[in-house]
Design an enzyme around this catalytic site. Structure first.
Site, PDB file in Angstrom:
ATOM      1  N   GLY A   1       0.830  -1.189   0.000  1.00 25.07           N
ATOM      2  CA  GLY A   1       0.000   0.000   0.000  1.00 25.07           C
ATOM      3  C   GLY A   1       0.870   1.246   0.000  1.00 25.07           C
ATOM      4  O   GLY A   1       2.100   1.178   0.103  1.00 25.07           O
TER       5      GLY A   1
ATOM      6  N   THR B   1       8.032   6.221  -2.412  1.00 26.40           N
ATOM      7  CA  THR B   1       9.010   6.556  -1.383  1.00 26.40           C
ATOM      8  C   THR B   1      10.412   6.263  -1.903  1.00 26.40           C
ATOM      9  O   THR B   1      10.585   5.684  -2.978  1.00 26.40           O
ATOM     10  CB  THR B   1       8.734   5.828  -0.059  1.00 26.40           C
ATOM     11  OG1 THR B   1       9.490   6.449   0.986  1.00 26.40           O
ATOM     12  CG2 THR B   1       9.109   4.355  -0.125  1.00 26.40           C
TER      13      THR B   1
ATOM     14  N   HIS C   1      14.300   4.690  -0.814  1.00 19.62           N
ATOM     15  CA  HIS C   1      15.153   3.943   0.109  1.00 19.62           C
ATOM     16  C   HIS C   1      16.601   4.148  -0.316  1.00 19.62           C
ATOM     17  O   HIS C   1      16.902   4.216  -1.514  1.00 19.62           O
ATOM     18  CB  HIS C   1      14.856   2.446   0.063  1.00 19.62           C
ATOM     19  CG  HIS C   1      13.460   2.090   0.458  1.00 19.62           C
ATOM     20  ND1 HIS C   1      12.845   2.595   1.577  1.00 19.62           N
ATOM     21  CD2 HIS C   1      12.553   1.259  -0.127  1.00 19.62           C
ATOM     22  CE1 HIS C   1      11.630   2.096   1.674  1.00 19.62           C
ATOM     23  NE2 HIS C   1      11.418   1.288   0.645  1.00 19.62           N
TER      24      HIS C   1
ATOM     25  N   ALA D   1       8.556   6.326   7.005  1.00 18.29           N
ATOM     26  CA  ALA D   1       7.431   6.010   6.120  1.00 18.29           C
ATOM     27  C   ALA D   1       7.015   4.556   6.307  1.00 18.29           C
ATOM     28  O   ALA D   1       7.854   3.696   6.610  1.00 18.29           O
ATOM     29  CB  ALA D   1       7.832   6.259   4.664  1.00 18.29           C
TER      30      ALA D   1
ATOM     31  N   GLY E   1       4.524   1.278   4.626  1.00 19.25           N
ATOM     32  CA  GLY E   1       3.717   0.728   3.542  1.00 19.25           C
ATOM     33  C   GLY E   1       3.746  -0.781   3.655  1.00 19.25           C
ATOM     34  O   GLY E   1       4.831  -1.373   3.683  1.00 19.25           O
TER      35      GLY E   1
ATOM     36  N   GLY F   1       6.979  -2.923   4.956  1.00 18.40           N
ATOM     37  CA  GLY F   1       7.071  -2.436   6.325  1.00 18.40           C
ATOM     38  C   GLY F   1       7.357  -0.954   6.437  1.00 18.40           C
ATOM     39  O   GLY F   1       6.535  -0.134   6.063  1.00 18.40           O
ATOM     40  N   PHE F   2       8.559  -0.603   6.913  1.00 18.05           N
ATOM     41  CA  PHE F   2       8.846   0.796   7.217  1.00 18.05           C
ATOM     42  C   PHE F   2      10.257   1.175   6.787  1.00 18.05           C
ATOM     43  O   PHE F   2      11.133   0.323   6.639  1.00 18.05           O
ATOM     44  CB  PHE F   2       8.667   1.069   8.723  1.00 18.05           C
ATOM     45  CG  PHE F   2       9.569   0.247   9.612  1.00 18.05           C
ATOM     46  CD1 PHE F   2      10.843   0.668   9.932  1.00 18.05           C
ATOM     47  CD2 PHE F   2       9.116  -0.960  10.150  1.00 18.05           C
ATOM     48  CE1 PHE F   2      11.668  -0.077  10.754  1.00 18.05           C
ATOM     49  CE2 PHE F   2       9.930  -1.720  10.979  1.00 18.05           C
ATOM     50  CZ  PHE F   2      11.214  -1.274  11.279  1.00 18.05           C
ATOM     51  N   ALA F   3      10.452   2.474   6.584  1.00 15.92           N
ATOM     52  CA  ALA F   3      11.767   3.031   6.243  1.00 15.92           C
ATOM     53  C   ALA F   3      12.028   4.199   7.184  1.00 15.92           C
ATOM     54  O   ALA F   3      11.333   5.215   7.126  1.00 15.92           O
ATOM     55  CB  ALA F   3      11.799   3.485   4.789  1.00 15.92           C
TER      56      ALA F   3
ATOM     57  N   CYS G   1       5.497   9.914  -0.631  1.00 15.33           N
ATOM     58  CA  CYS G   1       4.204   9.353  -0.211  1.00 15.33           C
ATOM     59  C   CYS G   1       3.021  10.099  -0.828  1.00 15.33           C
ATOM     60  O   CYS G   1       1.890  10.018  -0.335  1.00 15.33           O
ATOM     61  CB  CYS G   1       4.093   9.334   1.311  1.00 15.33           C
ATOM     62  SG  CYS G   1       5.410   8.386   2.099  1.00 15.33           S
TER      63      CYS G   1
END
Length: 238
Positions: A95, A99, A101, A167, A169, A180-182, A198
């Site tokens: 979702g 973004t 990374h 962030a 997702g 997961g997350f960053a 985002c």
């Protein structure tokens, strides 16, 4: 209590890993868990197997990822120019929107069977955020949430100054999670200028380094974050 509940999590540090390789690895763990759940459907309880839980940490070389319902126009740099900034691009099945990374981020990929913990996606997202919020408290940084926006933010009470430091997702299927997350520790924040992060046009992005005015040891933050994650989800490490 259901004897099949597995409240143990295996931590795996993938180090610096190309995005596609990390994605493929996530999918292999995700699919393995779903296969166990499918097999269990047709077995009596005394023959069913427990499902495994994982927490993966890694850093990625420069990469932009777009969620399944994201808007590709939020990638400001053209795909033909990506090589000039040594970045790649992936349209993926989580979702959220677009973004970035890169090195200096902690990217966390929990592959959890939430049926081992609770069956509530909203609660899952909030606990991911809370793990980061509690980590930031260790650095005397007061972070929180903004209604209607996922992720972890600083200066949440000041709409003009609010800035995102982490962030989120995720993807779930039959209560199994991936992505997961960053969490921005020491990333090159200039890369966020190549996207509308985002899909939010009026909010800035920050990092732990920028907030503290100094470089931070990513390993040190990982150690704290791991413990905060364990506290929030109330499990044991394998």
């Amino acid at each position: 209590m259901n004897s099949l509940l597995n409240k143990k999590v295996k931590f795996i540090d993938l180090g610096l890993k190309e995005y596609q390789q990390a994605w493929d690895y996530q999918v292999s763990l995700f699919d393995k868990t779903l296969a166990v759940k499918t097999e269990n459907r047709n077995l009596p309880e005394n023959q069913q197997k427990i499902t495994d839980n994982y927490l993966l940490f890694c850093e990625h070389p420069h990469v932009f990822t777009l969620g399944k319902s994201g808007d590709e126009s939020n990638l400001i740099i053209s795909k033909e120019e990506l090589h000039t900034v040594h970045a790649t691009y992936h349209h993926i099945n989580r979702g959220g929107d677009i973004t970035y990374h890169g090195p200096g981020q902690i990217v966390g990929y929990p592959i959890l069977d939430l049926e081992n913990f609770f069956t509530d996606i909203h609660k899952y997202m909030r606990l991911l955020e809370e793990s980061v919020i509690q980590t930031l408290k260790e650095y005397k940084i007061d972070a929180g949430r903004i209604a209607g926006l996922t992720g972890v933010w600083i200066d949440v009470e000041n709409e003009r100054k609010a800035r995102k430091i982490c962030a989120l997702g995720v993807k779930t299927s039959r209560w199994v999670t991936m992505h997961g997350f960053a969490f921005n520790i020491n990333p090159d924040l200039r890369y966020f200028a190549y996207i509308v992060p985002c899909g939010i046009q009026d909010k800035a992005v920050t990092s732990l380094e920028k907030e503290l005015g100094r470089k931070v040891d990513v390993r040190e933050v990982q150690k704290i974050l791991k413990e905060k994650f364990r506290e929030q989800f109330d499990f044991e490490w394998l």
